[in-house]
Design a protein around this motif. Structure first.
Motif, PDB file in Angstrom:
ATOM      1  N   GLY A 122       0.809  -1.210   0.000  1.00 21.85           N
ATOM      2  CA  GLY A 122       0.000   0.000   0.000  1.00 21.85           C
ATOM      3  C   GLY A 122       0.843   1.261   0.000  1.00 21.85           C
ATOM      4  N   TYR A 123       0.227   2.355   0.417  1.00 19.72           N
ATOM      5  CA  TYR A 123       0.878   3.654   0.380  1.00 19.72           C
ATOM      6  C   TYR A 123       1.943   3.764   1.475  1.00 19.72           C
ATOM      7  CZ  TYR A 123      -3.105   4.926  -2.516  1.00 19.72           C
ATOM      8  OH  TYR A 123      -4.042   4.968  -3.508  1.00 19.72           O
ATOM      9  N   GLU A 124       3.009   4.471   1.159  1.00 14.43           N
ATOM     10  CA  GLU A 124       4.087   4.688   2.117  1.00 14.43           C
ATOM     11  C   GLU A 124       4.411   6.171   2.188  1.00 14.43           C
ATOM     12  OE1 GLU A 124       7.518   2.376   1.289  1.00 14.43           O
ATOM     13  OE2 GLU A 124       6.465   0.458   1.310  1.00 14.43           O
ATOM     14  N   ASN A 125       4.150   6.760   3.317  1.00 13.64           N
ATOM     15  CA  ASN A 125       4.494   8.167   3.550  1.00 13.64           C
ATOM     16  C   ASN A 125       4.504   8.378   5.060  1.00 13.64           C
ATOM     17  OD1 ASN A 125       5.066  10.869   3.059  1.00 13.64           O
ATOM     18  ND2 ASN A 125       2.908  11.435   2.964  1.00 13.64           N
ATOM     19  N   ILE A 141       5.657  20.281  -8.425  1.00 20.43           N
ATOM     20  CA  ILE A 141       6.203  21.027  -7.290  1.00 20.43           C
ATOM     21  C   ILE A 141       5.209  21.087  -6.146  1.00 20.43           C
ATOM     22  CG2 ILE A 141       7.192  23.225  -6.546  1.00 20.43           C
ATOM     23  CD1 ILE A 141       8.874  21.655  -8.557  1.00 20.43           C
ATOM     24  N   SER A 142       3.933  21.281  -6.482  1.00 20.21           N
ATOM     25  CA  SER A 142       2.906  21.337  -5.437  1.00 20.21           C
ATOM     26  C   SER A 142       1.574  20.882  -6.010  1.00 20.21           C
ATOM     27  CB  SER A 142       2.777  22.749  -4.862  1.00 20.21           C
ATOM     28  OG  SER A 142       2.240  23.644  -5.817  1.00 20.21           O
ATOM     29  N   LEU A 143       0.709  20.433  -5.119  1.00 24.77           N
ATOM     30  CA  LEU A 143      -0.636  20.019  -5.466  1.00 24.77           C
ATOM     31  C   LEU A 143      -1.582  20.708  -4.499  1.00 24.77           C
ATOM     32  CD1 LEU A 143      -1.811  16.391  -6.265  1.00 24.77           C
ATOM     33  CD2 LEU A 143      -3.122  17.866  -4.752  1.00 24.77           C
ATOM     34  N   ASN A 144      -2.454  21.570  -5.027  1.00 26.17           N
ATOM     35  CA  ASN A 144      -3.368  22.346  -4.178  1.00 26.17           C
ATOM     36  C   ASN A 144      -2.624  23.037  -3.040  1.00 26.17           C
ATOM     37  OD1 ASN A 144      -5.481  21.647  -5.805  1.00 26.17           O
ATOM     38  ND2 ASN A 144      -6.417  20.210  -4.376  1.00 26.17           N
ATOM     39  N   GLN A 145      -1.533  23.683  -3.385  1.00 26.44           N
ATOM     40  CA  GLN A 145      -0.709  24.475  -2.461  1.00 26.44           C
ATOM     41  C   GLN A 145       0.032  23.633  -1.426  1.00 26.44           C
ATOM     42  OE1 GLN A 145      -3.369  27.483  -0.868  1.00 26.44           O
ATOM     43  NE2 GLN A 145      -3.118  28.765  -2.689  1.00 26.44           N
ATOM     44  N   HIS A 146      -0.032  22.312  -1.567  1.00 22.60           N
ATOM     45  CA  HIS A 146       0.764  21.435  -0.700  1.00 22.60           C
ATOM     46  C   HIS A 146       2.062  21.108  -1.420  1.00 22.60           C
ATOM     47  CE1 HIS A 146       2.001  18.104   1.867  1.00 22.60           C
ATOM     48  NE2 HIS A 146       2.077  17.331   0.785  1.00 22.60           N
ATOM     49  N   ASP A 147       3.186  21.503  -0.835  1.00 20.70           N
ATOM     50  CA  ASP A 147       4.489  21.236  -1.441  1.00 20.70           C
ATOM     51  C   ASP A 147       4.741  19.725  -1.481  1.00 20.70           C
ATOM     52  OD1 ASP A 147       4.930  23.926  -1.754  1.00 20.70           O
ATOM     53  OD2 ASP A 147       6.066  24.134   0.115  1.00 20.70           O
ATOM     54  N   ILE A 148       5.154  19.224  -2.631  1.00 18.49           N
ATOM     55  CA  ILE A 148       5.398  17.794  -2.811  1.00 18.49           C
ATOM     56  C   ILE A 148       6.867  17.497  -2.553  1.00 18.49           C
ATOM     57  CG2 ILE A 148       5.360  15.893  -4.455  1.00 18.49           C
ATOM     58  CD1 ILE A 148       2.594  16.838  -3.555  1.00 18.49           C
ATOM     59  N   ARG A 149       7.119  16.585  -1.600  1.00 15.06           N
ATOM     60  CA  ARG A 149       8.498  16.228  -1.252  1.00 15.06           C
ATOM     61  C   ARG A 149       9.092  15.254  -2.261  1.00 15.06           C
ATOM     62  NH1 ARG A 149       6.123  15.896   3.904  1.00 15.06           N
ATOM     63  NH2 ARG A 149       5.845  13.665   3.605  1.00 15.06           N
ATOM     64  N   GLU A 194       1.811  10.529  -4.441  1.00 19.62           N
ATOM     65  CA  GLU A 194       0.854   9.421  -4.452  1.00 19.62           C
ATOM     66  C   GLU A 194      -0.088   9.506  -3.266  1.00 19.62           C
ATOM     67  OE1 GLU A 194       1.517   4.968  -3.313  1.00 19.62           O
ATOM     68  OE2 GLU A 194       2.124   5.213  -5.398  1.00 19.62           O
ATOM     69  N   GLN A 195       0.467   9.821  -2.079  1.00 21.79           N
ATOM     70  CA  GLN A 195      -0.355   9.928  -0.881  1.00 21.79           C
ATOM     71  C   GLN A 195      -1.353  11.067  -1.013  1.00 21.79           C
ATOM     72  OE1 GLN A 195       0.150   7.811   1.816  1.00 21.79           O
ATOM     73  NE2 GLN A 195      -1.665   8.627   2.798  1.00 21.79           N
ATOM     74  N   SER A 196      -0.909  12.193  -1.537  1.00 19.79           N
ATOM     75  CA  SER A 196      -1.794  13.354  -1.698  1.00 19.79           C
ATOM     76  C   SER A 196      -2.925  13.045  -2.662  1.00 19.79           C
ATOM     77  CB  SER A 196      -0.987  14.562  -2.187  1.00 19.79           C
ATOM     78  OG  SER A 196       0.031  14.912  -1.263  1.00 19.79           O
ATOM     79  N   ILE A 197      -2.614  12.340  -3.743  1.00 18.40           N
ATOM     80  CA  ILE A 197      -3.642  11.975  -4.720  1.00 18.40           C
ATOM     81  C   ILE A 197      -4.645  11.004  -4.103  1.00 18.40           C
ATOM     82  CG2 ILE A 197      -4.044  10.733  -6.884  1.00 18.40           C
ATOM     83  CD1 ILE A 197      -1.352  11.876  -7.868  1.00 18.40           C
ATOM     84  N   SER A 198      -4.162  10.098  -3.262  1.00 19.95           N
ATOM     85  CA  SER A 198      -5.039   9.090  -2.666  1.00 19.95           C
ATOM     86  C   SER A 198      -6.089   9.697  -1.755  1.00 19.95           C
ATOM     87  CB  SER A 198      -4.213   8.059  -1.885  1.00 19.95           C
ATOM     88  OG  SER A 198      -3.739   8.593  -0.660  1.00 19.95           O
ATOM     89  N   LEU A 199      -5.848  10.904  -1.254  1.00 13.93           N
ATOM     90  CA  LEU A 199      -6.780  11.551  -0.336  1.00 13.93           C
ATOM     91  C   LEU A 199      -7.787  12.435  -1.049  1.00 13.93           C
ATOM     92  CD1 LEU A 199      -4.303  12.517   2.539  1.00 13.93           C
ATOM     93  CD2 LEU A 199      -5.729  10.469   2.321  1.00 13.93           C
ATOM     94  N   LEU A 200      -7.678  12.546  -2.368  1.00 15.10           N
ATOM     95  CA  LEU A 200      -8.623  13.355  -3.122  1.00 15.10           C
ATOM     96  C   LEU A 200      -9.938  12.615  -3.291  1.00 15.10           C
ATOM     97  CD1 LEU A 200      -6.206  14.648  -5.914  1.00 15.10           C
ATOM     98  CD2 LEU A 200      -7.072  15.968  -3.964  1.00 15.10           C
TER      99      LEU A 200
END
Length: 457
Positions: free
Chosen positions: A195-198, A312-320, A326-332
């Motif tokens: 699964g997801y790892e973050n 670089i960022s998704l919805n103003q969240h800086d992507i590390r 992947e984690q940010s997309i999974s929460l959409l």
């Protein structure tokens, strides 16, 4: 003398930290010389009542979990038993006192017949499952009880490396145990977990039975859900991992609302940025994720995202890194509007899109081949980033006493290839494992290892 001096300095540092911002921890008492001593007791007096012990009764044998996902791993490795058994598998956190909702890890309650919860005050209650999500390893339980206390949830995006933390749980069945440490790293991935790892990494000692317990800050707020450890054996070596509270809370919200996580389809595959490419790509740092593939006809393709773009960022969240993306997309959620800030050939650009929901694809094994009768297979509902797990189709369940179970197929196995054919989706399995095939040679991903398995008529 030197150690006494260092201890006093450490006490003063902790004292300064807990005094700033109105933290619950106070500095009672002294060491006899007038120097105050730190104590986390006030913090814990508020947090402990919200952490519970979870015991599971199970009649069907479950598959051995990977070493990084455990409750009481040694018990799982014993031979199957025909009678019910109870294991103190883990812990949980009350997140809604009014509704009786408890947050825990999916692997703690996986395949449970009954679930018993022991509260801080000693009350023992039966719990039911509201919903589970295997990809994030999150589950939400419900109990019916009065006078419950919930744990406030902090913004895990505000957590910093070096922050002091406390881990609360039931290691080895020892209820309400507390350990302390710091945040060792953030956004930890590439561990070979399913699964997801973050993850939030911590050196606060975490042991079998801590799964699903709370990782809290010095304000007594939940910043992570203890999920696993990295260890050569079965004990703690100071490398523990927790699901960030923002992720856990978002998944819990969907589970309590829908009973499942309604995942979305974006349609891109990403990878971390190689350090040597930073200057070539016009980047000031190695933060971000590089798109390496875009699924034709997907929302990402329609929005104009391209292979080679740097997110670089998704919805103003800086992507590390890619795992963070992947984690940010999974929460959409389906219908969400997304704004991508990109670097394309060294030039900043922006793309907007609306998320589609991806519907899970499942197939019964008997539709494929008699050797797979009693199994349920699922196509992974997302495009994973670089991972040790190369499978695209998972085994959801295996009926006891079925041929697949007899030959050793287990729930959670990822199918990498069938009869030397690489499997990317369920259609590939139907093509490779024809109904008339008398032998199925499977390459599997199980836990943190790969293995070969042969099924014969």
């Amino acid at each position: 003398m030197r150690f006494t001096f260092l201890f006093r300095i450490f006490g003063l540092i902790i004292g300064s930290l807990v005094c700033v911002g109105g933290v619950y921890a106070q500095l009672p008492g002294s060491d006899g010389t007038g120097a105050t001593l730190p104590s986390m007791a006030p913090v814990l007096s508020r947090a402990l009542p919200a952490v519970v012990n979870i015991a599971v009764t199970q009649t069907n044998t479950r598959a051995a979990p990977p070493l990084s996902r455990w409750g009481y791993a040694p018990y799982y490795r014993r031979a199957p038993r025909p009678t019910p058994r109870t294991n103190n598998l883990g812990s949980g956190v009350i997140i809604d006192a009014k509704q009786g909702h408890i947050l825990t890890c999916y692997h703690v309650v996986k395949q449970a017949d009954t679930i018993a919860v022991t509260l801080h005050d000693g009350r023992k209650l039966n719990a039911s499952i509201i919903g589970t999500d295997t990809d994030s390893d999150i589950a939400v339980l419900k109990i019916d009880a009065d006078n419950l206390e919930s744990l406030p949830i902090a913004n895990s995006d505000a957590v910093r490396v070096g922050d002091f933390v406390l881990a609360i749980g039931s290691p080895f069945g020892l209820n309400q145990s507390v350990t302390s440490g710091i945040v060792s790293a953030l956004g930890r991935s590439g561990l070979g977990f399913d699964g997801y790892e973050n993850f939030i990494q911590t050196d606060a000692p975490i042991n079998p039975g801590n799964s699903g317990g709370a990782l809290i800050n010095l304000q007594g707020e939940l910043i992570g859900l203890n999920s696993g450890i990295l260890t050569p054996g079965s004990g703690n070596v100071g490398i523990g991992f927790a699901v960030p509270s923002n992720t856990a809370a978002a998944i819990a919200h969907q589970l309590t609302r829908h009973g499942e996580v309604k995942r979305t389809l974006l349609g891109l595959l990403s990878d971390d940025i190689a350090i040597e490419e930073d200057k070539h790509l016009g980047l000031e740092s190695d933060s971000g994720a590089q798109i390496i593939a875009v699924l034709p006809g997907s929302p990402a393709a329609r929005a104009g995202l391209r292979s080679g773009d740097i997110v670089i960022s998704l919805n103003q969240h800086d992507i590390r890194d890619a795992s963070d993306l992947e984690q940010s997309i999974s929460l959409l959620n389906s219908g969400d509007r997304v704004v991508f800030n990109l670097m394309r050939s060294g030039i900043p650009t922006q793309r907007r899109l609306i998320i589609d929901r991806q519907r899970p694809h499942q197939l019964y094994g008997e539709e494929i081949n008699a050797l797979l009768t009693g199994t349920v297979l699922r196509q992974r509902p997302y495009l994973p980033t670089r991972s040790l797990n190369r499978s695209r189709v998972d085994v959801v369940s295996v009926a006891p006493f079925s041929a697949a179970a007899h030959f050793g197929l287990r729930p959670g196995d990822g199918i990498v290839s069938v009869n030397n054919r690489v499997i990317n989706n369920l259609a590939d399995i139907k093509s490779a494992a024809t109904k008339t095939a008398a032998v199925l040679d499977l390459e599997l991903h199980r836990g943190n290892r790969s293995l070969q398995l042969t099924l014969r008529r």
